[in-house]
Every structure is written in C-alpha cells, then in structure tokens.
Design a protein around this motif. Sequence first.
Motif, PDB file in Angstrom:
ATOM      1  N   ALA A 133     -67.724   1.256   2.367  1.00 10.09           N
ATOM      2  CA  ALA A 133     -66.368   1.191   2.157  1.00 10.09           C
ATOM      3  C   ALA A 133     -65.018   1.424   2.513  1.00 10.09           C
ATOM      4  CB  ALA A 133     -65.334  -0.380   1.277  1.00 10.09           C
ATOM      5  N   VAL A 134     -64.755   1.838   1.576  1.00  5.56           N
ATOM      6  CA  VAL A 134     -63.966   3.317   1.357  1.00  5.56           C
ATOM      7  C   VAL A 134     -64.610   4.594   2.649  1.00  5.56           C
ATOM      8  CG1 VAL A 134     -63.159   6.169   0.282  1.00  5.56           C
ATOM      9  CG2 VAL A 134     -63.592   3.144  -1.134  1.00  5.56           C
ATOM     10  N   TYR A 135     -65.766   5.145   2.697  1.00  9.02           N
ATOM     11  CA  TYR A 135     -65.627   5.907   3.442  1.00  9.02           C
ATOM     12  C   TYR A 135     -64.890   5.368   4.998  1.00  9.02           C
ATOM     13  CZ  TYR A 135     -68.823   8.288   7.042  1.00  9.02           C
ATOM     14  OH  TYR A 135     -69.132   9.388   8.350  1.00  9.02           O
ATOM     15  N   PHE A 136     -65.768   4.343   5.229  1.00 11.57           N
ATOM     16  CA  PHE A 136     -65.035   3.600   6.813  1.00 11.57           C
ATOM     17  C   PHE A 136     -63.725   3.160   7.302  1.00 11.57           C
ATOM     18  CE2 PHE A 136     -65.288   0.104  10.125  1.00 11.57           C
ATOM     19  CZ  PHE A 136     -65.549   0.834  11.005  1.00 11.57           C
ATOM     20  N   PHE A 137     -63.033   3.468   5.691  1.00 13.36           N
ATOM     21  CA  PHE A 137     -61.758   3.532   6.258  1.00 13.36           C
ATOM     22  C   PHE A 137     -61.085   4.414   6.275  1.00 13.36           C
ATOM     23  CE2 PHE A 137     -57.373   3.655   4.148  1.00 13.36           C
ATOM     24  CZ  PHE A 137     -57.049   2.897   4.802  1.00 13.36           C
ATOM     25  N   TRP A 138     -61.410   5.276   5.457  1.00 13.83           N
ATOM     26  CA  TRP A 138     -61.488   6.882   6.014  1.00 13.83           C
ATOM     27  C   TRP A 138     -61.836   7.198   7.398  1.00 13.83           C
ATOM     28  CZ3 TRP A 138     -56.809   8.535   4.079  1.00 13.83           C
ATOM     29  CH2 TRP A 138     -57.452   8.288   2.591  1.00 13.83           C
ATOM     30  N   LEU A 139     -62.424   6.649   7.983  1.00 10.25           N
ATOM     31  CA  LEU A 139     -63.270   7.288   9.194  1.00 10.25           C
ATOM     32  C   LEU A 139     -62.802   6.191  10.522  1.00 10.25           C
ATOM     33  CD1 LEU A 139     -65.600   8.252  11.416  1.00 10.25           C
ATOM     34  CD2 LEU A 139     -66.789   5.930  11.067  1.00 10.25           C
TER      35      LEU A 139
ATOM     36  N   VAL B 174     -71.316  -2.049   7.996  1.00 10.82           N
ATOM     37  CA  VAL B 174     -71.582  -0.877   6.712  1.00 10.82           C
ATOM     38  C   VAL B 174     -72.440  -1.117   6.494  1.00 10.82           C
ATOM     39  CG1 VAL B 174     -70.970   1.119   6.276  1.00 10.82           C
ATOM     40  CG2 VAL B 174     -69.564   0.680   8.856  1.00 10.82           C
ATOM     41  N   ILE B 175     -71.595  -2.271   4.855  1.00  8.61           N
ATOM     42  CA  ILE B 175     -73.027  -2.205   4.019  1.00  8.61           C
ATOM     43  C   ILE B 175     -74.624  -2.593   4.156  1.00  8.61           C
ATOM     44  CG2 ILE B 175     -72.677  -3.430   1.611  1.00  8.61           C
ATOM     45  CD1 ILE B 175     -69.528  -3.203   2.333  1.00  8.61           C
ATOM     46  N   VAL B 176     -74.183  -3.630   5.113  1.00  7.14           N
ATOM     47  CA  VAL B 176     -75.555  -4.574   5.049  1.00  7.14           C
ATOM     48  C   VAL B 176     -76.005  -3.388   5.956  1.00  7.14           C
ATOM     49  CG1 VAL B 176     -76.426  -5.623   5.724  1.00  7.14           C
ATOM     50  CG2 VAL B 176     -74.688  -6.323   5.496  1.00  7.14           C
TER      51      VAL B 176
ATOM     52  N   THR C  41     -65.046   7.779  -5.989  1.00  5.76           N
ATOM     53  CA  THR C  41     -64.511   6.522  -5.830  1.00  5.76           C
ATOM     54  C   THR C  41     -64.828   5.463  -6.425  1.00  5.76           C
ATOM     55  OG1 THR C  41     -64.935   5.739  -4.426  1.00  5.76           O
ATOM     56  CG2 THR C  41     -62.810   7.316  -3.501  1.00  5.76           C
ATOM     57  N   SER C  42     -66.554   5.303  -6.719  1.00 11.49           N
ATOM     58  CA  SER C  42     -66.885   4.225  -7.368  1.00 11.49           C
ATOM     59  C   SER C  42     -68.601   4.867  -7.255  1.00 11.49           C
ATOM     60  CB  SER C  42     -66.778   3.269  -6.557  1.00 11.49           C
ATOM     61  OG  SER C  42     -67.860   2.360  -7.624  1.00 11.49           O
ATOM     62  N   ARG C  43     -68.808   4.272  -8.748  1.00 10.52           N
ATOM     63  CA  ARG C  43     -70.562   4.443  -8.112  1.00 10.52           C
ATOM     64  C   ARG C  43     -71.245   3.545  -7.530  1.00 10.52           C
ATOM     65  NH1 ARG C  43     -73.547   1.600 -12.438  1.00 10.52           N
ATOM     66  NH2 ARG C  43     -71.717   0.636 -13.966  1.00 10.52           N
ATOM     67  N   TYR C  44     -70.262   2.368  -7.177  1.00  8.79           N
ATOM     68  CA  TYR C  44     -70.776   1.664  -6.744  1.00  8.79           C
ATOM     69  C   TYR C  44     -71.312   1.628  -4.553  1.00  8.79           C
ATOM     70  CZ  TYR C  44     -70.678  -1.209 -10.885  1.00  8.79           C
ATOM     71  OH  TYR C  44     -70.808  -1.555 -12.147  1.00  8.79           O
ATOM     72  N   PHE C  45     -72.521   1.995  -3.992  1.00  5.77           N
ATOM     73  CA  PHE C  45     -72.619   1.715  -2.827  1.00  5.77           C
ATOM     74  C   PHE C  45     -71.397   1.267  -1.919  1.00  5.77           C
ATOM     75  CE2 PHE C  45     -74.639   0.799   1.579  1.00  5.77           C
ATOM     76  CZ  PHE C  45     -74.467   2.046   1.188  1.00  5.77           C
ATOM     77  N   SER C  46     -71.895  -0.466  -2.091  1.00  7.40           N
ATOM     78  CA  SER C  46     -70.973  -1.221  -1.341  1.00  7.40           C
ATOM     79  C   SER C  46     -69.098  -0.539  -1.105  1.00  7.40           C
ATOM     80  CB  SER C  46     -70.745  -2.321  -1.895  1.00  7.40           C
ATOM     81  OG  SER C  46     -70.437  -3.011  -3.282  1.00  7.40           O
ATOM     82  N   LEU C  47     -68.462  -0.134  -2.667  1.00 13.16           N
ATOM     83  CA  LEU C  47     -67.610   0.475  -1.613  1.00 13.16           C
ATOM     84  C   LEU C  47     -67.499   1.899  -1.551  1.00 13.16           C
ATOM     85  CD1 LEU C  47     -65.701  -0.960  -6.028  1.00 13.16           C
ATOM     86  CD2 LEU C  47     -65.542  -1.482  -3.488  1.00 13.16           C
ATOM     87  N   GLN C  48     -68.075   2.688  -1.950  1.00 17.03           N
ATOM     88  CA  GLN C  48     -68.219   3.093  -1.649  1.00 17.03           C
ATOM     89  C   GLN C  48     -68.537   3.856   0.070  1.00 17.03           C
ATOM     90  OE1 GLN C  48     -71.659   5.879  -2.624  1.00 17.03           O
ATOM     91  NE2 GLN C  48     -70.902   6.283  -4.646  1.00 17.03           N
TER      92      GLN C  48
END
Length: 422
Positions: free
Chosen positions: A104-110, A161-163, A95-102
Amino acid sequence: MRKWLTRSIVLYFLYAFIVYWYLFIFSQSGVPAPYEGTSADPATFMSGRELILSEEYSTIRNFLYFVTMPFEWFLLFVFLITGFSKKMQEWSNATSRYFSLQSAVYFFWLSLFVTIISFPVEWIGYQVSKTYNITTQSFSSWMKDQLIDFWVNYALMTVVVIVLYGLIKRFEKKWWLYAWLLSIPFSLFLMFVQPVVIDPLYNDFYPLKNKELEEEILHLAAKADIPGEHVYEVNMSEKTNALNAYVNGIGSNSRIVLWDTTLNRLSENEILFIMAHEMGHYVMNHIYIGIAGYLILSLFGLFLIHLMMKGIVKKCGNLLHIKSIKELTAFPLFLILLGVLTFASSPIVNTVSRYQEKSADMYAIEMTQNHEAAVSSFQELAKAGLSQVNPPALVKIFRYTHPTMIERILYLEEHGEKQSGN
C-alpha cells in the motif's frame, strides 16, 4: 543509464513528430465527394465556424491522446532505470514488516509521483476542452474530480497490487492464471457497485424530472424486457456541453441514465432513439459479451506479461534495478507491459465494439422507426462534441469504439431507403 534515457527521449520525440505529421499534414478528414451535400456532410448541419472548430479541436485532442498515451510508460521506465522504484520499495519496507502495508505504501508513492508529474499533461487537456467550450467545469470542480480519481484508483489498485504480488510470491510460475481467475469476480463486483457507489462520487443522480418522457422511455424498456422502475438524470451541464446517455450496471443495480445536456438539447424523438440504442446493448447482451471478450484477452495478456517480465528481468534486470519479478520494484514494468498490450489490442477491441454499436443503432431504428430523428440526433452529437464526421484512418482504428458519424448517418439513411422501397 544515460545512454538508455537519451535513446528513450529521442524515440519519444521522434514518435511525437510522426504523429504530428500524420494528423496535421498528411491525413485528410473531409467528406468524400459522393457524400457532399448529404445529411452526412457536416457542412449541411454545422456553421462555418463550427466546421473549423471541430477540425481544430478533434485534431488537437487526437494529437494529445497519441502523444500522452505513452508518456506514463516513459515515466515508469524512468522510475525503473534510475533506481527510483527500488528506492520506493526501500521506503515501504521501512514502514512495516507486513507485506500488505508495504504494498500500500509503495503504490501510494508510485501513484503520487506519476500523478504529480503527469498533472501538466492533464491540465493541458482540460484547458483545450475549456478553450473550445466543450468543458464548462470550473478549475476547482475539475481539481475535485482529479482528487476523487486519485483516491478511487488508489483504493482499487492497492487491492490489485496486494493480491497480485501475493500470488507472484507464492505461485511464481502460475500467478498469471490465479490472477485471471480472481479478476472475474472482481470485475463483476465493480460493474455491480459502480452505478450506486462510484459514479455518485462525481455527479448527482436523480429520477428524471420529465415524467412524460420517463414514461415513454420505460415503455420502450418494457418492450425490450429491460427491468427498471426509474430513468435517472445526471447534472453534467455543470461540467460539459457534450451529450450522452447510457445503460450501465448489472443485475439489480442496472440503470438507465440521461445527461441533462442531452435532455436540454435534443427533441423527445431524438432522445427516444438514443435510449433505444442503449437498450439494444442490453437486449443483445453486449455487456456480457464484452465481459467475456475482456476475460479472454486478459488471460492471454497476463500470460504474455508473465513471459515478458521473466525475459526482461533475466536480460535487463541489472539495468532496471530488478532482481526478481517477486519484488514490488518490478510493478512499473508490469504496468508498462499492460499498457503496451492494451494499446496493441485496441484495434481488435474497437472493431468488435464498432460492430456492437452498429447493431445497437439498427435495433434502435427498428424499434423507433424514426429515421429523421435518428439522423438528426447524430448530427447534434457531432455538433455538441465538435467531433470529426470522418476522422483519419489511424484515429478510427485506435480510438473509435463507435462507427464514425458519416458511417452511422449513411447506414441509417440506407435503411430508411430500403424501408420506403418496401
């Protein structure tokens, strides 16, 4: 994978059977013979039907707690061993090359999958409370709260998660220490904003309508040197028949709050005793002692999680589809270990909490000097919540942050006898 899944399922059902046997067959929750007929005996303040319902409801709720508590760990383990966590990371990476967005997306699915799969378990708990007339909340209102829970938890945990994974990526050996240091201002910030930002998402808060009672409560608060211009009332009767009151928040956002169910069911003297109890926590700095204890436990907990994650990934990384703790794929493992350590430490945390609650009870009785109102308030709390007066030992150890009702009533009566003797 099939072998490990089969073992985990068998172990889970064996655990559930042992819990069932302990709660429904082995344990006894009756009042000891020396206390039969006293004010601590529920037979003296509950009807026959209330006695039966309290035993049934409490036992079912305890069973659901002990059985569903490890259910999320099991789900997270399944996500790991089936490679589903790895698949979710692949989705987030795309979805993105930015780790913070990755993240957010990962934790949303989880979060989404855990919430959906766990929904029947949550619904069963809601239905049990509804059946025993503890919950008065409509299904639509309950669903609204579930959705609020999801988005509030998602927002807060996404930051975590991001931090957290930013630290693990940059400081693989010392991430646990830096995460702990950052958790201090984060926890204090949450305690500061919760009364004015988070709590109002669930319920309506407004100044206490009974101004005479408010004046009495503020008079008690002034005697205890507690700042506060208003006492707040919250409309919990739309959701529950249980009773509660509390002082929460820190600094200028601290609030004295009464549930309207408490106002409707208890007398003024009983309410004043309960409020004096809550003020006792403030006076004895239990909030700050609790924060300090939480920080000490979290420091050791994060360090243990670091060691265990490193060891598990080294030995079982292929089985769990984890190459490194730096991967988002490993986050379910972090949550499993956090849950297990939290549960394992609960007897210690609860013991300290019960000591603080007893101290607050004694502070309240010294302030109000009304033993009859104190005892009757606990009796009404037990009736309203269909609580066991004398729960099984393991239930008390793992679940009770307050002394049992039999303990609270007995030491209040003992205090009253000493006072009258003097």
